[in-house]
Design a protein around this motif. Sequence first.
Motif, PDB file in Angstrom:
ATOM      1  N   ASN A   1       0.846  -1.195   0.000  1.00 12.89           N
ATOM      2  CA  ASN A   1       0.000   0.000   0.000  1.00 12.89           C
ATOM      3  C   ASN A   1       0.880   1.243   0.000  1.00 12.89           C
ATOM      4  O   ASN A   1       1.926   1.282   0.667  1.00 12.89           O
ATOM      5  CB  ASN A   1      -0.912   0.019   1.219  1.00 12.89           C
ATOM      6  N   ARG A   2       0.446   2.240  -0.722  1.00  5.76           N
ATOM      7  CA  ARG A   2       1.209   3.489  -0.807  1.00  5.76           C
ATOM      8  C   ARG A   2       0.335   4.670  -0.402  1.00  5.76           C
ATOM      9  O   ARG A   2      -0.839   4.735  -0.771  1.00  5.76           O
ATOM     10  CB  ARG A   2       1.741   3.696  -2.235  1.00  5.76           C
ATOM     11  N   TYR A   3       0.949   5.598   0.316  1.00  2.00           N
ATOM     12  CA  TYR A   3       0.252   6.784   0.814  1.00  2.00           C
ATOM     13  C   TYR A   3       1.101   8.008   0.479  1.00  2.00           C
ATOM     14  O   TYR A   3       2.308   7.907   0.270  1.00  2.00           O
ATOM     15  CB  TYR A   3       0.036   6.692   2.327  1.00  2.00           C
TER      16      TYR A   3
ATOM     17  N   ASP B   1      -0.955   4.586  -8.124  1.00  2.00           N
ATOM     18  CA  ASP B   1      -2.033   3.854  -7.459  1.00  2.00           C
ATOM     19  C   ASP B   1      -1.869   4.014  -5.946  1.00  2.00           C
ATOM     20  O   ASP B   1      -1.391   3.119  -5.246  1.00  2.00           O
ATOM     21  CB  ASP B   1      -1.981   2.380  -7.864  1.00  2.00           C
ATOM     22  N   LEU B   2      -2.283   5.178  -5.437  1.00  4.40           N
ATOM     23  CA  LEU B   2      -2.138   5.465  -4.014  1.00  4.40           C
ATOM     24  C   LEU B   2      -3.394   5.057  -3.259  1.00  4.40           C
ATOM     25  O   LEU B   2      -4.514   5.254  -3.736  1.00  4.40           O
ATOM     26  CB  LEU B   2      -1.879   6.957  -3.800  1.00  4.40           C
ATOM     27  N   THR B   3      -3.191   4.521  -2.067  1.00  6.19           N
ATOM     28  CA  THR B   3      -4.325   4.139  -1.219  1.00  6.19           C
ATOM     29  C   THR B   3      -4.969   5.371  -0.606  1.00  6.19           C
ATOM     30  O   THR B   3      -6.199   5.479  -0.538  1.00  6.19           O
ATOM     31  CB  THR B   3      -3.866   3.181  -0.110  1.00  6.19           C
ATOM     32  N   LYS B   4      -4.149   6.317  -0.155  1.00  4.10           N
ATOM     33  CA  LYS B   4      -4.640   7.574   0.412  1.00  4.10           C
ATOM     34  C   LYS B   4      -3.690   8.699   0.056  1.00  4.10           C
ATOM     35  O   LYS B   4      -2.469   8.499  -0.019  1.00  4.10           O
ATOM     36  CB  LYS B   4      -4.738   7.506   1.951  1.00  4.10           C
TER      37      LYS B   4
ATOM     38  N   GLU C   1      -1.899   2.335   9.418  1.00 11.11           N
ATOM     39  CA  GLU C   1      -1.738   1.746   8.091  1.00 11.11           C
ATOM     40  C   GLU C   1      -0.371   1.069   7.927  1.00 11.11           C
ATOM     41  O   GLU C   1       0.627   1.495   8.506  1.00 11.11           O
ATOM     42  CB  GLU C   1      -1.898   2.822   7.009  1.00 11.11           C
TER      43      GLU C   1
ATOM     44  N   GLY D   1       2.487   0.032   5.045  1.00 16.27           N
ATOM     45  CA  GLY D   1       2.880   0.362   3.689  1.00 16.27           C
ATOM     46  C   GLY D   1       3.908   1.461   3.638  1.00 16.27           C
ATOM     47  O   GLY D   1       4.624   1.727   4.610  1.00 16.27           O
TER      48      GLY D   1
ATOM     49  N   THR E   1       4.872   5.515   2.803  1.00 16.82           N
ATOM     50  CA  THR E   1       4.358   6.879   2.743  1.00 16.82           C
ATOM     51  C   THR E   1       5.411   7.799   2.146  1.00 16.82           C
ATOM     52  O   THR E   1       6.559   7.819   2.602  1.00 16.82           O
ATOM     53  CB  THR E   1       3.973   7.387   4.141  1.00 16.82           C
TER      54      THR E   1
END
Length: 459
Positions: free
Chosen positions: A3-5, A45-48, A93, A95, A97
């Motif tokens: 996951n990427r933020y 494709d960022l999660t937030k 979270e 992942g 950031t």
Amino acid sequence: MTNRYAVILAAGQGTRMKSALYKVLHPVCGKPMVQHVIDQLSVLDLTKMITVVGHGAEKVQSHIGEKSLFALQAEQLGTAHAVMQAKDLLVDEEGTTIVVCGDTPLITTETIDALLQYHENTNSKATILTAYAEDPTGYGRIIRNESGLVEKIVEHKDASETERAVKEINTGTYCFDNKALFDSLSKVSNENVQGEYYLPDVIEILQQAGEVVTAYQTPHFEETLGVNDRYALSQAEEIMKKRINKKHMLNGVTIIDPSNTYISADAQIGRDTILHPGTIIQGASVIGESCEIGPNTEIKDSCIGNESILRHSVIHNSEIGNEVTIGPFAHIRPQSSIADEVRIGNFVEIKKTVFGKGSKASHLSYIGDAEVGENVNLGCGSITVNYDGKNKFLTKIEDGAFIGCNSNLIAPVTVGQEAYVAAGSTITQDVPGKALSIARARQVNKEDYAEKMDVHKKS
């Protein structure tokens, strides 16, 4: 996939800008700086995505809208303090950031993605985006150990002579393991002259904990430019302008004089279109193929069809069809729709008007709040009188009508299909189709009038 933020720092007022406009809202090639950053991040494709706002929070949020979540930094106490404001949205979270400043409008998706991949491939807890600077004065230096890992970041004012000779600099953009980031942020101290919490201190905290800290050096130093004053803003504008112009030229657009052509980041231009000097294309304008634009033409948030020619003119928030000729010195105001094969000539103003295929207004006319049919001819000096001092009214001119020179059409009024309006007429009632309407005073000739005037002058 991890996951990427993203956390975008956009809370500063920017006192060095000396402006009532908050720093990150200052435009570069027609788009606010922070919007450039968000648009580049949005491709990933960022999660937030969280934007930290402070000064001018409402205006920044209003502009960005739903493209980002927001966190408020009510009091500006440093970059680490700013990232901490995103804690409620990110602390739990897992992942990666990325933290990037909202005043770095030149950073690209490619560089951000390369940084993220490097960070994740090296299993680092933190990765610093660095760059090589010919003149590193004022920048923090990246000091690496023998293994190439980051040993420390040294600010210019604290660096030794040996350290100042290092030309790899800290750009202020970082990747972190998200859990490690927020664990470390709680340990950052404000025991410094400014009494603020600094994000680079997280790097030192992670190193002391024995974690892996790496650096990814981008080959594109100009992408890391942070805008703090109007001079840096002009530098960013120049770099962005060249980047945008180059993209269009490589895609088949001819730009006669790139240094005097200004295209917004969101504009689209078809191949074989020619842009002459002084062309300004703003907003989300779309220009078709094989057009000729300029010289000295301004287009804003408008769509231009294929094979149209626009010279020395202004077009705002309107649609222009194919094979249209506009100008010189025409003004197409908002909410106008110009169909194919139309001719709008010199010193013609069109406003909130539908202008049918093949129709012409060749010179010196005002056509506002009107529906003009196909193959209509508007003679020199034609005016739709649309305003009574309180309300605007519609003028309809149906297909094939001919409006003579110096005619006033007093709205609301309709000129029927294939009707004629005699030159010099003021039309206040509807004109039936195929009729000739003459609405002017009868000519009266006063014989020998000049001689009588001479008598009066002598006396």
